[in-house]
Design a protein around this motif. Structure first.
Motif, PDB file in Angstrom:
ATOM      1  N   ILE A  86       0.842  -1.200   0.000  1.00 56.20           N
ATOM      2  CA  ILE A  86       0.000   0.000   0.000  1.00 56.20           C
ATOM      3  C   ILE A  86       0.877   1.250   0.000  1.00 56.20           C
ATOM      4  CG2 ILE A  86      -1.620   1.373   1.371  1.00 56.20           C
ATOM      5  CD1 ILE A  86      -2.837  -1.320   2.301  1.00 56.20           C
ATOM      6  N   GLU A  87       1.927   1.249   0.839  1.00 57.42           N
ATOM      7  CA  GLU A  87       2.832   2.400   0.868  1.00 57.42           C
ATOM      8  C   GLU A  87       3.413   2.660  -0.513  1.00 57.42           C
ATOM      9  OE1 GLU A  87       5.688   1.566   3.922  1.00 57.42           O
ATOM     10  OE2 GLU A  87       4.380   2.297   5.507  1.00 57.42           O
ATOM     11  N   SER A  88       3.790   1.603  -1.192  1.00 52.79           N
ATOM     12  CA  SER A  88       4.335   1.725  -2.542  1.00 52.79           C
ATOM     13  C   SER A  88       3.284   2.304  -3.487  1.00 52.79           C
ATOM     14  CB  SER A  88       4.812   0.357  -3.023  1.00 52.79           C
ATOM     15  OG  SER A  88       5.187   0.409  -4.367  1.00 52.79           O
ATOM     16  N   ASP A  89       2.051   1.791  -3.404  1.00 56.05           N
ATOM     17  CA  ASP A  89       0.963   2.289  -4.248  1.00 56.05           C
ATOM     18  C   ASP A  89       0.674   3.764  -3.962  1.00 56.05           C
ATOM     19  OD1 ASP A  89       0.736  -0.234  -5.317  1.00 56.05           O
ATOM     20  OD2 ASP A  89      -1.063  -0.776  -4.182  1.00 56.05           O
ATOM     21  N   VAL A  90       0.654   4.116  -2.666  1.00 58.95           N
ATOM     22  CA  VAL A  90       0.371   5.502  -2.284  1.00 58.95           C
ATOM     23  C   VAL A  90       1.474   6.436  -2.802  1.00 58.95           C
ATOM     24  CG1 VAL A  90       0.175   7.095  -0.326  1.00 58.95           C
ATOM     25  CG2 VAL A  90      -1.088   4.938  -0.313  1.00 58.95           C
ATOM     26  N   ARG A  91       2.739   6.000  -2.686  1.00 56.21           N
ATOM     27  CA  ARG A  91       3.835   6.828  -3.215  1.00 56.21           C
ATOM     28  C   ARG A  91       3.659   7.054  -4.712  1.00 56.21           C
ATOM     29  NH1 ARG A  91       6.952   3.920   0.496  1.00 56.21           N
ATOM     30  NH2 ARG A  91       7.569   2.415  -1.083  1.00 56.21           N
ATOM     31  N   GLY A  92       3.224   6.015  -5.418  1.00 54.16           N
ATOM     32  CA  GLY A  92       2.965   6.151  -6.852  1.00 54.16           C
ATOM     33  C   GLY A  92       1.835   7.133  -7.131  1.00 54.16           C
ATOM     34  N   LEU A  93       0.778   7.074  -6.302  1.00 54.20           N
ATOM     35  CA  LEU A  93      -0.343   8.000  -6.470  1.00 54.20           C
ATOM     36  C   LEU A  93       0.097   9.440  -6.221  1.00 54.20           C
ATOM     37  CD1 LEU A  93      -3.163   6.064  -4.576  1.00 54.20           C
ATOM     38  CD2 LEU A  93      -3.043   6.471  -7.033  1.00 54.20           C
ATOM     39  N   ILE A  94       0.909   9.627  -5.196  1.00 57.76           N
ATOM     40  CA  ILE A  94       1.375  10.975  -4.850  1.00 57.76           C
ATOM     41  C   ILE A  94       2.200  11.565  -5.990  1.00 57.76           C
ATOM     42  CG2 ILE A  94       2.890  12.278  -3.281  1.00 57.76           C
ATOM     43  CD1 ILE A  94       1.880  10.355  -1.038  1.00 57.76           C
ATOM     44  N   LYS A  95       2.998  10.742  -6.646  1.00 62.24           N
ATOM     45  CA  LYS A  95       3.812  11.219  -7.775  1.00 62.24           C
ATOM     46  C   LYS A  95       2.961  11.727  -8.926  1.00 62.24           C
ATOM     47  CE  LYS A  95       7.892   8.398  -6.937  1.00 62.24           C
ATOM     48  NZ  LYS A  95       8.621   7.193  -7.304  1.00 62.24           N
ATOM     49  N   GLU A  96       1.713  11.234  -9.025  1.00 62.11           N
ATOM     50  CA  GLU A  96       0.805  11.640 -10.109  1.00 62.11           C
ATOM     51  C   GLU A  96       0.205  13.034  -9.880  1.00 62.11           C
ATOM     52  OE1 GLU A  96      -0.499   9.497 -12.782  1.00 62.11           O
ATOM     53  OE2 GLU A  96       1.161   8.167 -12.277  1.00 62.11           O
ATOM     54  N   LEU A  97       0.311  13.537  -8.651  1.00 62.60           N
ATOM     55  CA  LEU A  97      -0.330  14.809  -8.312  1.00 62.60           C
ATOM     56  C   LEU A  97       0.445  15.998  -8.882  1.00 62.60           C
ATOM     57  CD1 LEU A  97      -1.091  14.178  -4.525  1.00 62.60           C
ATOM     58  CD2 LEU A  97      -2.756  14.189  -6.394  1.00 62.60           C
ATOM     59  N   PRO A  98      -0.277  17.114  -9.128  1.00 64.05           N
ATOM     60  CA  PRO A  98       0.437  18.350  -9.479  1.00 64.05           C
ATOM     61  C   PRO A  98       1.361  18.735  -8.317  1.00 64.05           C
ATOM     62  CG  PRO A  98      -1.930  18.564  -9.879  1.00 64.05           C
ATOM     63  CD  PRO A  98      -1.717  17.267  -9.165  1.00 64.05           C
ATOM     64  N   GLU A  99       2.455  19.408  -8.627  1.00 60.50           N
ATOM     65  CA  GLU A  99       3.501  19.677  -7.634  1.00 60.50           C
ATOM     66  C   GLU A  99       2.981  20.425  -6.404  1.00 60.50           C
ATOM     67  OE1 GLU A  99       7.999  21.583  -7.361  1.00 60.50           O
ATOM     68  OE2 GLU A  99       6.909  21.657  -9.259  1.00 60.50           O
ATOM     69  N   ASP A 100       2.131  21.457  -6.599  1.00 61.87           N
ATOM     70  CA  ASP A 100       1.664  22.234  -5.445  1.00 61.87           C
ATOM     71  C   ASP A 100       0.824  21.373  -4.499  1.00 61.87           C
ATOM     72  OD1 ASP A 100      -0.419  22.039  -7.284  1.00 61.87           O
ATOM     73  OD2 ASP A 100      -1.118  24.106  -7.013  1.00 61.87           O
ATOM     74  N   GLN A 101      -0.008  20.479  -5.059  1.00 66.94           N
ATOM     75  CA  GLN A 101      -0.807  19.576  -4.224  1.00 66.94           C
ATOM     76  C   GLN A 101       0.076  18.538  -3.545  1.00 66.94           C
ATOM     77  OE1 GLN A 101      -3.986  17.897  -6.604  1.00 66.94           O
ATOM     78  NE2 GLN A 101      -4.536  19.922  -7.414  1.00 66.94           N
ATOM     79  N   ARG A 102       1.038  18.001  -4.303  1.00 67.45           N
ATOM     80  CA  ARG A 102       1.952  16.984  -3.771  1.00 67.45           C
ATOM     81  C   ARG A 102       2.735  17.543  -2.587  1.00 67.45           C
ATOM     82  NH1 ARG A 102       4.742  15.513  -8.344  1.00 67.45           N
ATOM     83  NH2 ARG A 102       6.302  17.096  -7.954  1.00 67.45           N
ATOM     84  N   ASP A 103       3.239  18.781  -2.726  1.00 69.83           N
ATOM     85  CA  ASP A 103       4.031  19.385  -1.653  1.00 69.83           C
ATOM     86  C   ASP A 103       3.221  19.526  -0.364  1.00 69.83           C
ATOM     87  OD1 ASP A 103       6.137  19.548  -3.420  1.00 69.83           O
ATOM     88  OD2 ASP A 103       5.914  21.706  -3.805  1.00 69.83           O
ATOM     89  N   VAL A 104       1.991  20.023  -0.493  1.00 69.53           N
ATOM     90  CA  VAL A 104       1.140  20.204   0.688  1.00 69.53           C
ATOM     91  C   VAL A 104       0.846  18.852   1.335  1.00 69.53           C
ATOM     92  CG1 VAL A 104      -1.172  20.895   1.481  1.00 69.53           C
ATOM     93  CG2 VAL A 104       0.106  22.380  -0.071  1.00 69.53           C
ATOM     94  N   LEU A 105       0.499  17.858   0.526  1.00 67.10           N
ATOM     95  CA  LEU A 105       0.169  16.540   1.053  1.00 67.10           C
ATOM     96  C   LEU A 105       1.364  15.923   1.791  1.00 67.10           C
ATOM     97  CD1 LEU A 105      -2.061  13.912  -0.449  1.00 67.10           C
ATOM     98  CD2 LEU A 105       0.217  13.199   0.174  1.00 67.10           C
ATOM     99  N   VAL A 106       2.540  16.003   1.202  1.00 68.62           N
ATOM    100  CA  VAL A 106       3.743  15.436   1.830  1.00 68.62           C
ATOM    101  C   VAL A 106       4.042  16.149   3.152  1.00 68.62           C
ATOM    102  CG1 VAL A 106       6.257  15.209   1.594  1.00 68.62           C
ATOM    103  CG2 VAL A 106       4.751  14.523  -0.288  1.00 68.62           C
TER     104      VAL A 106
END
Length: 195
Positions: free
Chosen positions: A128-148
């Protein structure tokens, strides 16, 4: 006394690819107990173990026949990885593992934070962690940064706002859109996140 010459896994793989069916039988006989025990140690059910064991070697055969196997002297670890992935697939399909349906609170991160995991759940958690990391990479950068920053760095929205130079409402909005976009990718690709 006659000395018995043992053929290496790599040689047997080459012989099988060249058309020698007996070579595959030797490989299976040589490693079946180890692979069977590995699967059983995860599922604790003889029938399920048999099924996954069979599926493992069906995948091995298909991969070898398609010429997709790269010999690096790692036949057993490769087969074990196939078995490991099939065990995870089994638990994902199993009714014992609840699925995130995307209703109400969509908190895929609660799985990652679960501290009391047995070996079975630990394997699924890693996937799941691997899948979630893959999903996060798909996000636009501004959304990805906030989520991380929010999930992995445990920062408050006030801290995120200060770090990114945007208002708290903008940071909240980006987080919301990040989760919405992750849900869309999950639905689009029929990804099952289980716990």
């Amino acid at each position: 006394m006659k000395k018995i010459k043992t053929t290496t896994d790599a040689v047997l793989v080459k012989q099988y690819i060249a058309g020698n069916e007996e070579a595959l039988s030797q490989l299976i006989n040589r490693h079946q107990q180890r692979i069977y025990n590995f699967i059983f140690s995860k599922v604790f059910d003889k029938d399920v173990t048999e099924d996954i064991f069979q599926d493992t070697f069906i995948k091995v055969i298909r991969t070898l026949k398609r010429g997709k196997y790269n010999e690096e002297g790692k036949f057993v670890p490769w087969v074990m990885r196939i078995a490991h992935n099939l065990v995870i697939d089994h638990f994902r399909k199993s009714n014992r593992m609840p699925k995130f349906e995307g209703k109400g609170d969509f908190n895929i991160f609660s799985v990652i934070e679960d501290g009391g995991l047995d070996a079975e759940k630990e394997m699924v958690k890693d996937q799941i962690e691997s899948d979630v990391r893959g999903l996060i990479k798909e996000l636009p950068e501004d959304q990805r940064d906030v989520l991380v920053m929010r999930i992995y760095k445990d920062m408050s929205f006030k801290e995120i706002s200060e770090r990114t130079g945007v208002s708290i409402n903008t940071a909240l909005g980006r987080m919301r859109y990040a989760l919405i976009n992750m849900r869309k990718v999950i639905d689009k690709h029929n990804i099952v996140l289980t716990r």
